[in-house]
Design an enzyme around this catalytic site. Sequence first.
Site, PDB file in Angstrom:
ATOM      1  N   GLY A  46       0.842  -1.192   0.000  1.00 41.07           N
ATOM      2  CA  GLY A  46       0.000   0.000   0.000  1.00 41.07           C
ATOM      3  C   GLY A  46       0.873   1.236   0.000  1.00 41.07           C
ATOM      4  O   GLY A  46       2.017   1.206   0.461  1.00 41.07           O
ATOM      5  N   GLN A  51       3.051   9.908   1.309  1.00 40.32           N
ATOM      6  CA  GLN A  51       4.386   9.312   1.445  1.00 40.32           C
ATOM      7  C   GLN A  51       5.322   9.698   0.321  1.00 40.32           C
ATOM      8  O   GLN A  51       6.532   9.578   0.456  1.00 40.32           O
ATOM      9  CB  GLN A  51       4.269   7.782   1.504  1.00 40.32           C
ATOM     10  CG  GLN A  51       3.576   7.282   2.755  1.00 40.32           C
ATOM     11  CD  GLN A  51       3.404   5.786   2.701  1.00 40.32           C
ATOM     12  OE1 GLN A  51       2.439   5.288   2.147  1.00 40.32           O
ATOM     13  NE2 GLN A  51       4.360   5.053   3.267  1.00 40.32           N
ATOM     14  N   CYS A  91       5.895  -0.194   7.512  1.00 40.18           N
ATOM     15  CA  CYS A  91       5.534   0.961   6.692  1.00 40.18           C
ATOM     16  C   CYS A  91       6.733   1.353   5.838  1.00 40.18           C
ATOM     17  O   CYS A  91       7.860   1.393   6.337  1.00 40.18           O
ATOM     18  CB  CYS A  91       5.134   2.119   7.600  1.00 40.18           C
ATOM     19  SG  CYS A  91       4.719   3.630   6.711  1.00 40.18           S
ATOM     20  N   LEU A  92       6.483   1.664   4.578  1.00 38.07           N
ATOM     21  CA  LEU A  92       7.577   2.090   3.693  1.00 38.07           C
ATOM     22  C   LEU A  92       8.251   3.360   4.206  1.00 38.07           C
ATOM     23  O   LEU A  92       9.405   3.612   3.901  1.00 38.07           O
ATOM     24  CB  LEU A  92       7.047   2.318   2.274  1.00 38.07           C
ATOM     25  CG  LEU A  92       6.548   1.063   1.547  1.00 38.07           C
ATOM     26  CD1 LEU A  92       5.897   1.427   0.223  1.00 38.07           C
ATOM     27  CD2 LEU A  92       7.679   0.076   1.339  1.00 38.07           C
ATOM     28  N   HIS A 133      -4.445   1.943   7.623  1.00 34.30           N
ATOM     29  CA  HIS A 133      -3.068   2.466   7.722  1.00 34.30           C
ATOM     30  C   HIS A 133      -2.856   3.585   6.696  1.00 34.30           C
ATOM     31  O   HIS A 133      -2.304   4.635   7.019  1.00 34.30           O
ATOM     32  CB  HIS A 133      -2.102   1.289   7.504  1.00 34.30           C
ATOM     33  CG  HIS A 133      -0.649   1.629   7.481  1.00 34.30           C
ATOM     34  ND1 HIS A 133       0.259   1.101   8.385  1.00 34.30           N
ATOM     35  CD2 HIS A 133       0.080   2.417   6.644  1.00 34.30           C
ATOM     36  CE1 HIS A 133       1.473   1.576   8.107  1.00 34.30           C
ATOM     37  NE2 HIS A 133       1.395   2.365   7.054  1.00 34.30           N
ATOM     38  N   GLU A 134      -3.321   3.366   5.468  1.00 33.33           N
ATOM     39  CA  GLU A 134      -3.115   4.372   4.402  1.00 33.33           C
ATOM     40  C   GLU A 134      -3.967   5.623   4.635  1.00 33.33           C
ATOM     41  O   GLU A 134      -3.523   6.742   4.366  1.00 33.33           O
ATOM     42  CB  GLU A 134      -3.429   3.785   3.026  1.00 33.33           C
ATOM     43  CG  GLU A 134      -2.614   2.573   2.607  1.00 33.33           C
ATOM     44  CD  GLU A 134      -1.124   2.738   2.760  1.00 33.33           C
ATOM     45  OE1 GLU A 134      -0.633   3.880   2.831  1.00 33.33           O
ATOM     46  OE2 GLU A 134      -0.441   1.707   2.836  1.00 33.33           O
ATOM     47  N   HIS A 137      -2.240   7.821   6.907  1.00 37.80           N
ATOM     48  CA  HIS A 137      -1.188   8.618   6.236  1.00 37.80           C
ATOM     49  C   HIS A 137      -1.772   9.913   5.679  1.00 37.80           C
ATOM     50  O   HIS A 137      -1.158  10.976   5.778  1.00 37.80           O
ATOM     51  CB  HIS A 137      -0.573   7.842   5.059  1.00 37.80           C
ATOM     52  CG  HIS A 137       0.556   6.931   5.445  1.00 37.80           C
ATOM     53  ND1 HIS A 137       1.680   7.366   6.102  1.00 37.80           N
ATOM     54  CD2 HIS A 137       0.738   5.605   5.221  1.00 37.80           C
ATOM     55  CE1 HIS A 137       2.509   6.335   6.270  1.00 37.80           C
ATOM     56  NE2 HIS A 137       1.964   5.254   5.753  1.00 37.80           N
TER      57      HIS A 137
END
Length: 194
Positions: A46, A51, A91-92, A133-134, A137
Amino acid sequence: MAQLSILEFPDPRLRTHAKPVRDFDAALQQLIADMFETMYAAPGIGLAATQVNIHKALLVMDTSQEKNQPHVYINPEIIARDGLEVSEEGCLSVPSVFEEVQRAARVRVRAQNVDGSPFERDLEGLEAVCLQHEIDHLAGKLFVDYLSSLKRDRIRRKLEKERRERAEGGAAAGAAAARAASEHSSGRAAARVI
Ligand code: NI
């Protein structure tokens, strides 16, 4: 197509609140294509526009094993949630850190697709975790915000140290990078990097 660079915690730009998407144009389609390319290459399941330092309310996801089920959510909003579940997340934007987070087990999301038409979907399991989660963000929130401040500070110091070592070069940097890469590429971990 182009890969975009991903902001990393504690970069203050990750705290930006995304603005609604109004123009469903060619530039938006290009951004979505670039976000998928960036997400698949990372690799992650995702990616929110926040991000990649684009502060518009959209996110991309693909939680399938085969990486053949891309989903785009534009101006997403959770309209119902049910149950609670704890699962491990990465997480990225917080590389090689994995911690347990409690979220709703099932959610109903309302969003728009790439041509602006609205839809609703019910999600559960990994897809529900990933979407929550996204969406966090897009509101400037990270999964480490659910941890104790002690733990969050420890993670921040670890990431800053690794970045410093990478910048300075040398054996320590090599070792840290190799460690991070091997953690990243392990199947269990990679499946949770959102
Ligand atoms: Ni993330």
